[in-house]
Design a protein around this motif. Structure first.
Motif, PDB file in Angstrom:
ATOM      1  N   SER A 167       0.839  -1.185   0.000  1.00 48.59           N
ATOM      2  CA  SER A 167       0.000   0.000   0.000  1.00 48.59           C
ATOM      3  C   SER A 167       0.878   1.239   0.000  1.00 48.59           C
ATOM      4  O   SER A 167       2.069   1.181   0.342  1.00 48.59           O
ATOM      5  N   GLY A 168       0.287   2.377  -0.363  1.00 47.76           N
ATOM      6  CA  GLY A 168       1.028   3.621  -0.408  1.00 47.76           C
ATOM      7  C   GLY A 168       1.718   3.990   0.894  1.00 47.76           C
ATOM      8  O   GLY A 168       2.920   4.270   0.908  1.00 47.76           O
ATOM      9  N   PRO A 169       0.998   4.000   2.029  1.00 51.79           N
ATOM     10  CA  PRO A 169       1.654   4.365   3.287  1.00 51.79           C
ATOM     11  C   PRO A 169       2.826   3.474   3.664  1.00 51.79           C
ATOM     12  O   PRO A 169       3.770   3.930   4.301  1.00 51.79           O
ATOM     13  N   GLU A 170       2.788   2.209   3.258  1.00 54.60           N
ATOM     14  CA  GLU A 170       3.871   1.299   3.617  1.00 54.60           C
ATOM     15  C   GLU A 170       5.151   1.604   2.837  1.00 54.60           C
ATOM     16  O   GLU A 170       6.225   1.137   3.202  1.00 54.60           O
ATOM     17  N   PHE A 171       5.026   2.375   1.773  1.00 53.07           N
ATOM     18  CA  PHE A 171       6.199   2.867   1.062  1.00 53.07           C
ATOM     19  C   PHE A 171       6.586   4.274   1.508  1.00 53.07           C
ATOM     20  O   PHE A 171       7.768   4.595   1.603  1.00 53.07           O
ATOM     21  N   ALA A 172       5.589   5.128   1.737  1.00 56.64           N
ATOM     22  CA  ALA A 172       5.848   6.561   1.788  1.00 56.64           C
ATOM     23  C   ALA A 172       5.672   7.221   3.140  1.00 56.64           C
ATOM     24  O   ALA A 172       6.105   8.358   3.313  1.00 56.64           O
ATOM     25  N   ALA A 173       5.034   6.566   4.112  1.00 59.39           N
ATOM     26  CA  ALA A 173       4.852   7.204   5.411  1.00 59.39           C
ATOM     27  C   ALA A 173       6.208   7.493   6.056  1.00 59.39           C
ATOM     28  O   ALA A 173       7.160   6.742   5.866  1.00 59.39           O
ATOM     29  N   PRO A 174       6.311   8.579   6.807  1.00 57.70           N
ATOM     30  CA  PRO A 174       7.610   8.955   7.393  1.00 57.70           C
ATOM     31  C   PRO A 174       8.232   7.879   8.274  1.00 57.70           C
ATOM     32  O   PRO A 174       9.456   7.832   8.416  1.00 57.70           O
ATOM     33  N   ASN A 175       7.405   7.010   8.862  1.00 58.82           N
ATOM     34  CA  ASN A 175       7.941   5.976   9.744  1.00 58.82           C
ATOM     35  C   ASN A 175       8.091   4.629   9.042  1.00 58.82           C
ATOM     36  O   ASN A 175       8.363   3.613   9.685  1.00 58.82           O
ATOM     37  N   SER A 176       7.895   4.594   7.701  1.00 60.92           N
ATOM     38  CA  SER A 176       7.994   3.340   6.952  1.00 60.92           C
ATOM     39  C   SER A 176       9.385   3.192   6.352  1.00 60.92           C
ATOM     40  O   SER A 176       9.857   4.080   5.636  1.00 60.92           O
ATOM     41  N   TYR A 177      10.014   2.073   6.634  1.00 64.74           N
ATOM     42  CA  TYR A 177      11.364   1.776   6.142  1.00 64.74           C
ATOM     43  C   TYR A 177      11.360   0.380   5.525  1.00 64.74           C
ATOM     44  O   TYR A 177      11.870  -0.573   6.113  1.00 64.74           O
ATOM     45  N   ALA A 178      10.738   0.286   4.357  1.00 65.67           N
ATOM     46  CA  ALA A 178      10.508  -1.031   3.757  1.00 65.67           C
ATOM     47  C   ALA A 178      11.817  -1.705   3.364  1.00 65.67           C
ATOM     48  O   ALA A 178      12.669  -1.096   2.711  1.00 65.67           O
ATOM     49  N   TRP A 179      11.946  -2.978   3.734  1.00 61.47           N
ATOM     50  CA  TRP A 179      13.085  -3.790   3.326  1.00 61.47           C
ATOM     51  C   TRP A 179      12.695  -4.754   2.211  1.00 61.47           C
ATOM     52  O   TRP A 179      13.465  -5.635   1.859  1.00 61.47           O
ATOM     53  N   GLN A 180      11.494  -4.597   1.639  1.00 63.81           N
ATOM     54  CA  GLN A 180      11.095  -5.323   0.442  1.00 63.81           C
ATOM     55  C   GLN A 180      10.485  -4.320  -0.537  1.00 63.81           C
ATOM     56  O   GLN A 180      10.092  -3.219  -0.149  1.00 63.81           O
ATOM     57  N   GLY A 181      10.386  -4.708  -1.808  1.00 62.05           N
ATOM     58  CA  GLY A 181       9.865  -3.805  -2.813  1.00 62.05           C
ATOM     59  C   GLY A 181       8.561  -4.242  -3.429  1.00 62.05           C
ATOM     60  O   GLY A 181       7.931  -3.477  -4.145  1.00 62.05           O
ATOM     61  N   SER A 182       8.164  -5.506  -3.210  1.00 61.06           N
ATOM     62  CA  SER A 182       6.894  -6.030  -3.681  1.00 61.06           C
ATOM     63  C   SER A 182       6.741  -5.849  -5.193  1.00 61.06           C
ATOM     64  O   SER A 182       7.686  -6.031  -5.949  1.00 61.06           O
ATOM     65  N   GLY A 183       5.539  -5.456  -5.652  1.00 60.43           N
ATOM     66  CA  GLY A 183       5.296  -5.351  -7.080  1.00 60.43           C
ATOM     67  C   GLY A 183       6.105  -4.274  -7.770  1.00 60.43           C
ATOM     68  O   GLY A 183       6.362  -4.355  -8.977  1.00 60.43           O
ATOM     69  N   PHE A 184       6.509  -3.253  -7.031  1.00 52.89           N
ATOM     70  CA  PHE A 184       7.312  -2.166  -7.590  1.00 52.89           C
ATOM     71  C   PHE A 184       8.609  -2.722  -8.169  1.00 52.89           C
ATOM     72  O   PHE A 184       8.917  -2.547  -9.360  1.00 52.89           O
ATOM     73  N   THR A 185       9.390  -3.394  -7.343  1.00 53.67           N
ATOM     74  CA  THR A 185      10.691  -3.879  -7.790  1.00 53.67           C
ATOM     75  C   THR A 185      10.561  -5.067  -8.734  1.00 53.67           C
ATOM     76  O   THR A 185      11.365  -5.219  -9.657  1.00 53.67           O
ATOM     77  N   ALA A 186       9.549  -5.906  -8.521  1.00 50.89           N
ATOM     78  CA  ALA A 186       9.379  -7.080  -9.370  1.00 50.89           C
ATOM     79  C   ALA A 186       9.087  -6.686 -10.815  1.00 50.89           C
ATOM     80  O   ALA A 186       9.672  -7.232 -11.762  1.00 50.89           O
ATOM     81  N   SER A 187       8.179  -5.737 -11.006  1.00 50.06           N
ATOM     82  CA  SER A 187       7.828  -5.323 -12.362  1.00 50.06           C
ATOM     83  C   SER A 187       9.002  -4.638 -13.045  1.00 50.06           C
ATOM     84  O   SER A 187       9.242  -4.835 -14.250  1.00 50.06           O
ATOM     85  N   ALA A 188       9.741  -3.833 -12.289  1.00 54.61           N
ATOM     86  CA  ALA A 188      10.913  -3.170 -12.861  1.00 54.61           C
ATOM     87  C   ALA A 188      11.981  -4.182 -13.242  1.00 54.61           C
ATOM     88  O   ALA A 188      12.682  -4.013 -14.249  1.00 54.61           O
ATOM     89  N   ALA A 189      12.108  -5.252 -12.457  1.00 54.43           N
ATOM     90  CA  ALA A 189      13.065  -6.306 -12.796  1.00 54.43           C
ATOM     91  C   ALA A 189      12.679  -6.972 -14.108  1.00 54.43           C
ATOM     92  O   ALA A 189      13.529  -7.271 -14.953  1.00 54.43           O
ATOM     93  N   ALA A 190      11.378  -7.214 -14.295  1.00 55.21           N
ATOM     94  CA  ALA A 190      10.909  -7.801 -15.548  1.00 55.21           C
ATOM     95  C   ALA A 190      11.213  -6.879 -16.727  1.00 55.21           C
ATOM     96  O   ALA A 190      11.617  -7.333 -17.801  1.00 55.21           O
ATOM     97  N   ALA A 191      11.029  -5.574 -16.524  1.00 50.04           N
ATOM     98  CA  ALA A 191      11.326  -4.608 -17.579  1.00 50.04           C
ATOM     99  C   ALA A 191      12.812  -4.637 -17.944  1.00 50.04           C
ATOM    100  O   ALA A 191      13.180  -4.602 -19.121  1.00 50.04           O
TER     101      ALA A 191
END
Length: 426
Positions: A167-191
């Motif tokens: 979800s958006g907040p899990e990427f962008a909220a000030p306290n969110s520090y994601a250690w995975q990229g989910s569909g964002f990184t996966a689709s870019a890898a395919a590209a």
């Protein structure tokens, strides 16, 4: 319930749709299939043998005392009709056993504080309150409603949120520090893979916001940046017969196709395309074992994507440690992307503690550490660095994904294996 939420364009960040319940159900059922720990279901769910070598576990140091533990919140899903992933908790608990027998988090033990989000807003809010009222320093795991029900609650307490971002907040909220990229990184890898192969590509997606954005924003845009030609095909939600869409897909003459859809839709696309003689290079998310049963020999050659290294990877030392640890401490759990994620997060936190000292891993101190991470080797992943992040998301430090190809009996890295998102800083 809000079916989707977009970040404001004024922030100059990529719009990221909050995963609707339908999208999360797909995620949980495709990647979270049940199996024994002796079977690999992390990349493709096919149930190939995973050999766990006990010697991969280096002799443990003296167990660390539990009098001053680093408490970690684990959000998992169980007992609900949308999707379950109890293996998140299993992976985290196995990681805690491993860490505690190998020096802890800079000398401090790990203590797991678990909560079942049940994929509903009320339980998600209750989990957030539980984490705030306990001594946890961060939250790992996954739940459909965490972005709406949990992130802002724990933020008010100064608590970091590091759940798998859907979800958006899990990427962008000030306290969110994601250690995975989910569909964002996966689709870019395919590209990146398609551009590397110098072929025409396409993406086929079920026409719901989360899947549409994964295709148009995170696949097509990076592909264009890399000079690759692509097209997109929308499939209506609930389509009972996808043969006409398989025909349309063949008319694009794409040599490689990313599918962002349920396992059933992917099955139908592959089988319908095969019947017409159209056999592109398929690139898919994790799939259940019944996908391989339905597709049969057509699964050979399919590429699957993952944030982290496949558990069966024979050349990765962390994967060998993971297999041995699961065999020792969680032998009956499901081995998949979720259990790997949870295990990785806990061990990566221990590595951070070993870098800076266990006394620095506190609720108040951790966000500042995460914002200035340097040369942190993510367990079963790349090296994390605060200077290298996803475009528009300064706290999202996981900037790529791994591609694995199923050869009929084992997984092998596809292309160069690991692909970063075009435009990542560093």
């Amino acid at each position: 319930m809000r079916s989707e939420a977009r970040l404001r364009r004024s922030t100059k960040r990529p719009a990221l749709a909050v995963a609707a319940v339908i999208a999360t159900a797909v995620l949980l059922t495709t990647a979270g299939c049940s199996s024994n720990a002796g079977k690999a279901t992390d990349a493709a769910g096919v149930g190939s043998a995973v050999t766990a070598d006990p010697s991969a576990l280096a002799p443990g140091t003296k167990d660390v005392p539990m009098d001053n533990p680093v408490e970690v919140g684990i959000l998992y899903t169980d007992d609900n009709p949308i999707g379950v992933a109890p293996e998140i908790l299993d992976g985290a608990e196995a990681a805690a056993r491993y860490v505690n027998s190998h020096g802890g988090v800079g000398g401090r033990a790990v203590k797991i504080v678990a909560c079942n989000g049940k994929n509903n807003a009320q339980s998600g809010a209750q989990c957030a309150a539980k984490f705030v009222n306990s001594g946890v320093v961060t939250v790992y795991g996954l739940d459909a409603f965490w972005g709406d029900a949990g992130v802002s609650v724990v933020a008010k307490a100064g608590l970091a949120s590091q759940t798998m971002p859907i979800s958006g907040p899990e990427f962008a909220a000030p306290n969110s520090y994601a250690w995975q990229g989910s569909g964002f990184t996966a689709s870019a890898a395919a590209a990146s893979y398609i551009a590397e192969q110098n072929v025409v590509g396409a993406c086929a997606y079920v026409d719901v916001p989360a899947f549409k954005e994964q295709c148009l924003e995170y696949f097509q845009k990076p592909a264009r940046q890399l000079g690759a030609k692509t097209s997109a095909l929308a499939i209506p939600p609930g389509a009972s017969d996808v043969s006409q869409y398989a025909t349309r897909l063949s008319q694009t003459h794409a040599k490689a196709v990313l599918v962002t859809a349920s396992g059933q839709v992917a099955q139908q696309l592959i089988m319908s395309s095969t019947q017409t003689g159209y056999r592109p290079q398929w690139i898919l998310p994790s799939q259940r074992a019944d996908f391989f049963k339905a597709v049969g020999s057509q699964a050979k050659g399919v590429i699957f994507y993952n944030d982290l290294v496949d558990a069966s990877d024979p050349d990765n030392r962390d994967a060998a440690i993971f297999r041995a640890a699961i065999a020792k401490w969680a032998p009956h759990t499901t081995v998949n992307a979720f259990s790997i994620m949870a295990f990785s997060n806990v061990v990566t936190l221990a590595r951070l503690g070993n870098q800076v000292g266990g006394d620095k891993i506190t609720r108040a101190g951790l966000p500042a550490l995460l914002a200035k991470v340097k040369d942190l080797p993510q367990f079963m992943g790349p090296t994390l660095d605060s200077d290298n992040h996803l475009p528009g998301f300064p706290h999202a430090l996981h900037t790529g994904a791994y591609l694995y190809q199923w050869d009929g009996s084992t997984y092998k890295r596809a292309g160069k294996g690991y692909y970063t998102v075009p435009g990542s800083t560093g």
